[in-house]
Design an enzyme around this catalytic site. Structure first.
Site, PDB file in Angstrom:
ATOM      1  N   PHE A   1       0.865  -1.176   0.000  1.00  0.00           N
ATOM      2  CA  PHE A   1       0.000   0.000   0.000  1.00  0.00           C
ATOM      3  C   PHE A   1       0.900   1.224   0.000  1.00  0.00           C
ATOM      4  CE2 PHE A   1      -2.308   3.526   1.809  1.00  0.00           C
ATOM      5  CZ  PHE A   1      -3.537   3.438   1.169  1.00  0.00           C
ATOM      6  N   CYS A   2       0.728   2.080  -1.000  1.00  0.00           N
ATOM      7  CA  CYS A   2       1.601   3.249  -1.148  1.00  0.00           C
ATOM      8  C   CYS A   2       0.860   4.509  -0.705  1.00  0.00           C
ATOM      9  CB  CYS A   2       2.061   3.401  -2.596  1.00  0.00           C
ATOM     10  SG  CYS A   2       3.166   4.823  -2.833  1.00  0.00           S
TER      11      CYS A   2
END
Length: 702
Positions: free
Chosen positions: A465-466
């Protein structure tokens, strides 16, 4: 001390220990040795157990010996000890599925009660969390609602085992989630007391009532406070537990927390739920959309303000004022904005604030480029301007595409019936564990997928997850994400070159642009995390690893973390469900603040990746341990051109799960087994094998 006696002592708050109750389990190890336990379940004497060949054979899983003894006529599957314990009890508690099958087929009573707790083989298996034994016994008539002498049924005992997979299985068998034992305690009371956050979450999502009290007037919340598990307490509070409810002796949760020395955990849980330490709800001033917009656009103003302060106050005072403004703004966000949607110590990281930092930086770069840099440098550096504008435009396109698209969510199932079918399939394959089944969404997890905590969905070929794009990176948007990073890696140096020319032009006419100068410094700093991220992504693509897989590899090694699997060694599919690095899960303990900074900049993963590169540079066994690694060249081709064709335009397209591993077309939404990518197999399967999957890839383009 019996379980109920222990609970009575704790309910009076006269003990200091907060460990989970000693739920009485059979004292037999999987190896067949009798353990030294405090319970009296095994009433049969040790001497008798050791001298009874049928018990020994059943306990050890020696089905051939059990069969020989029964067929000789000397022993029967119906034989019982003085306390009623049968060979099926011993086979069940020791996870001997083949022996259980033989005994039941020969007429063993599946619900025979034995031992001082008067438990059935099902009870014994539930205490150990043995899903496959429980499944087999229920399929053959065992009653999961039958209670032992303490009043515990299969659901209570499964909760005692802390095996969340067994809990999920039994709930899908239709057991009432809030059935109470003689003391009025539900499975939720027990899970909360044990501090078992996973079981608490499963029970709450299944509809367990947080307001049920036991005979002492204790809510599950009261028992959760005894243990002090912050995650368990937070979930109980989220679901509406009464923070002011009094037990029979007049103690509220806060009073109990003070006496049990768990006040810090309770207040932390309250903060995670958007409440003040006294339990009152924090005011929500904005709806979800407005909250996200405020978090996203706040960095736009902060960046401009920082540039202006540095311009007019000088670098030293400007930086001091900028930092003070930043902390003040974050404090304001945490006080007035974030509680409307995000809570806990990581509330800011959950919001689109970081995506706003990048977008705000790009916005002011665009403004200054169009109003200052482009007019001054277009005549002297037209080609450089063209390349920068093109690269910058592509980077922003990839950013917004990556941010807005479905990363590869595994479709949810239609209902309990379909979920139950998936569970049955996984049990048959020996794969009913957290690697192959998500106990939050109840979907079957393809290989390389993972549950994303931010989106609460399982993502196919999950990378990470960025927060910079505020989205999960999965099979559909991973290429877009890597392109976004690489375009930034190229575009920022081009922009710096343009600014070098721009300032050269200004010096010739004896002018200066301090705002642009400080913007150059700010953007140059962004190149740090972008460079780290570029290195990590390229390296992992060459090794056919996702970030999630690489992190788990560094934490747990090739065998991965605990997956709550209880597959028997003699299960027909046990060898097919061998552990792999691909779906491990877990958490590592680090200093929260320092760890967060390292993660934001990508330093931790960069250092770990560089270390792995050095460690495995001459290690040929790597490919044997990584089932997806076919060599750097093939791995890169699989990633960029999964349809098998060298088509540069296709790189910008997002599929719906199609990919390739070692030249084999795969659907990451239904990847249940890895294709054979061994060298011998690759020699016999050339690139033409990709043609089999071209139709799938073509249909999945959007």
């Amino acid at each position: 001390m019996s379980t109920d006696a222990e609970l009575q002592t704790i309910s009076g708050l006269s003990v200091a220990s907060k460990s989970a109750p000693s739920t009485q389990t059979e004292g037999v190890t999987a190896s067949g040795k009798v353990e030294s336990t405090t319970n009296a379940e095994e009433a049969t004497s040790d001497v008798e157990e050791e001298e009874n060949p049928l018990v020994v054979a059943a306990r050890d899983g020696n089905t051939a010996e059990v069969k020989r003894l029964c067929e000789s006529g000397s022993y029967s599957v119906l034989d019982t000890a003085e306390d009623g314990v049968t060979a099926l009890h011993w086979a069940a508690v020791n996870n001997r599925i083949s022996t259980c099958q033989y005994l039941v087929e020969q007429g063993a009573v599946v619900d025979a009660k034995g031992g001082q707790l008067n438990g059935t083989p099902l009870h014994w298996a539930c205490r150990r969390g043995l899903v496959y034994i429980v499944h087999y016994l229920i399929q053959n008539g065992a009653d999961p609602l039958r209670s032992d002498v303490q009043g515990y049924n299969a659901l209570h005992l499964a909760t005692h085992s802390s095996n969340v997979m067994l809990l999920v299985y039994l709930l899908h068998q239709g057991l009432p989630v809030d059935c109470q034992d003689p003391n009025g305690r539900t499975a939720l009371h027990w899970a909360a007391y044990q501090g078992d956050a996973l079981s608490v979450d499963v029970l709450l999502r299944w509809g367990s009532d947080v307001k049920i009290t036991d005979t002492q007037g204790f809510l599950p919340l009261h028992w959760g406070i005894v243990n002090g598990s912050r995650n368990s307490l937070a979930r109980l509070i989220e679901e509406g537990s009464d923070m002011y409810a009094k037990s029979s002796d007049g103690k509220t949760p806060h009073v109990m927390a003070a006496e049990m020395n768990t006040t810090a955990q309770l207040e932390g849980a309250l903060d995670d739920c958007g409440r003040f330490p006294d339990g009152s709800q924090k005011t929500k001033y904005f709806d979800a959309r407005t909250t996200n917009l405020l978090c996203f656009f706040t960095p736009f103003i902060l960046i401009l303000l920082g540039l202006v302060l540095c311009t007019f106050c000088g670098p030293i005072f400007g930086i001091i004022l900028t930092v003070a403004t930043l902390f003040g703004s974050i404090k304001l966000l945490k006080t007035l904005v974030l509680p409307s949607l995000y809570n806990g110590h990581a509330a800011l990281l959950k919001s689109p604030f970081q995506a706003g930092i990048f977008t705000g930086s790009a916005f002011w770069v665009t403004v200054k480029y169009l109003t200052s840099v482009l007019p001054a440098t277009f005549a002297s550096h037209p080609i450089l301007n063209f390349f920068f504008a093109s690269i910058f435009g592509l980077a922003m396109y990839c950013f917004f595409r990556c941010m807005s698209m479905d990363p590869g969510y595994i479709p949810k199932l239609s209902g309990i019936t379909e979920q139950k079918e998936v569970i049955e399939t996984l049990i048959e394959r020996g794969e009913f564990d957290t690697r192959h089944f998500c106990f939050v969404t109840y979907v079957r997890k393809p290989l390389r997928s993972k549950f994303c905590r931010q989106s609460k969905r399982v993502v196919a070929r999950f990378d990470h997850f960025c927060p910079w794009v505020w989205n999960a990176i999965g099979v559909r948007n991973h290429r877009m994400f890597v392109l976004y990073v690489l375009f930034l890696q190229i575009g920022i140096p081009l922009w710096l070159a343009l600014n070098s020319a721009y300032f050269g032009e200004l010096l010739e006419i004896k002018r200066w642009d301090p705002l642009e100068f400080y913007l150059v410094i700010w953007i140059s700093l962004q190149l740090i995390w972008i460079t780290f991220l570029s290195f990590v992504q390229i390296f992992q693509i060459c090794r056919s690893l996702t970030t999630s897989e690489a992190v788990n590899l560094q934490k747990y090694g090739y065998m991965g973390a605990d997956d709550y699997s209880s597959v028997p060694l003699d299960h027909s599919a046990a060898t097919a469900s061998a552990k792999s690095v691909m779906n491990a899960h877990g958490h590592a303990a680090k200093s929260p603040c320092f760890s967060s900074v390292l993660k934001l900049l990508g330093v931790d993963q960069f250092v770990a990746t560089a270390g792995e590169a050095i460690k495995h540079r001459d290690n040929r066994s790597w490919k044997e341990k990584n089932p997806t690694d076919s060599g750097a060249g093939t791995n890169c081709f699989d990633f960029w051109f999964p349809n098998g064709k060298f088509d540069l335009l296709a790189v910008f397209e997002a599929g719906k799960g199609g990919g390739a591993i070692g030249g084999h077309a795969v659907d990451y939404y239904k990847l249940w087994d890895f294709p054979d990518v061994s060298p011998n197999q690759q020699q016999t399967n050339n690139r033409s094998t990709r043609e089999d999957g071209e139709a799938l890839l073509a249909e999945s383009q959007v």
